[in-house]
Scaffold this active site. Structure first.
Site, PDB file in Angstrom:
ATOM      1  CE  LYS A 104      -3.876   1.490   2.649  1.00 14.66           C
ATOM      2  NZ  LYS A 104      -4.399   1.610   3.998  1.00 14.66           N
ATOM      3  CG  HIS A 106      -3.311   4.763  -0.210  1.00 18.35           C
ATOM      4  ND1 HIS A 106      -3.120   3.738  -1.112  1.00 18.35           N
ATOM      5  CD2 HIS A 106      -4.418   4.447   0.482  1.00 18.35           C
ATOM      6  CE1 HIS A 106      -4.091   2.848  -0.980  1.00 18.35           C
ATOM      7  NE2 HIS A 106      -4.888   3.248  -0.016  1.00 18.35           N
TER       8      HIS A 106
END
Ligand code: OMP
Length: 218
Positions: A104, A106
């Protein structure tokens, strides 16, 4: 529940709910197996609760000291979470963590979710061990954490197969990483159950053939 009672109850429930299937399956290792154990179908609350108790009991009797349960994605995640709950109910406080398969970039970022593993004693909790690829991937993730120390591995099912060489996967992993690998249920338990239950002659014959090719002598 005594360990043997748990095994019988668990195998029976696994067959009834389709978690343990007989047929023809191609495994991650490429081996063609006459049975398959799908922990993804372990969604019955009562069975999951009994499974968590079995993991907790096995941990308490086999691994002297640990801080973190690491449940590898995907199937190890609920197993580690419910085991942490079962241990808390037995008065042992531990934390758990898991990985994402996709990174991920973000929000909080990264691939690990849950308790930090750096400088902690970690036990890996997972579903099935066959040739050892999955467990080696999990150990590689753990090793990226500075100071994280692998102190044990508890698997729901040991298929009791050969690893990369002539010895069993468990022996190979124990020798390579110097930690105990403890299964809750093994192929031998499944075979015993099917023999006692009766009516599984065809399945047993195929399992014995498969075991002669890929299994270890037990
Ligand atoms: P190895 O990586 O060969 O040890 O295989 C273990 C993995 O195979 C598990 O983490 C499962 O993803 C999958 N598997 C099962 O879930 N159930 C089985 O009965 C057999 C396998 C398998 O592919 O060997």
């Amino acid at each position: 529940m005594a360990a043997t009672d748990f095994k019988t109850h668990f195998i029976e429930a696994a067959i009834a709910s389709g978690v343990l299937l007989f047929g023809e399956f191609t495994l991650k290792s490429g081996r063609k197996s006459p049975y398959f154990f799908n922990a993804g179908l372990l969604y019955d609350g009562k069975l999951l609760s009994a499974t968590a108790d079995a993991f907790a009991g096995t941990l308490q009797s086999s691994i002297p000291a640990f801080d973190v349960l690491f449940g590898p994605a995907y199937k190890g995640i609920p197993l580690a979470a419910v085991t942490a709950v079962a241990l808390a109910n037995k008065g042992t406080d531990v934390v758990y963590t898991y990985n994402r398969k996709e990174k991920k970039d973000h929000g909080e970022g990264g691939t690990l979710v849950g308790a930090p593993m750096a400088n902690k004693r970690v036990v890996i909790i997972d579903d099935v061990m066959t040739a050892g690829t999955a467990i080696r991937e999990s150990i590689a993730i753990l090793r990226e954490q500075p100071g994280a120390q692998l102190v044990g591995i508890v698997q729901l099912l040991d298929r009791q197969e050969r690893g990369k060489g002539a010895t069993s996967t468990i022996q190979e992993v124990e020798a390579e990483f110097k930690v105990p690998v403890v299964p809750i249920v093994s192929l031998a338990d499944i075979i015993d159950y099917l023999r006692v239950k009766g009516g599984y002659e065809t399945e047993l014959k195929k399992i014995e053939e498969y075991r002669a090719e890929y299994g270890i002598t037990v």
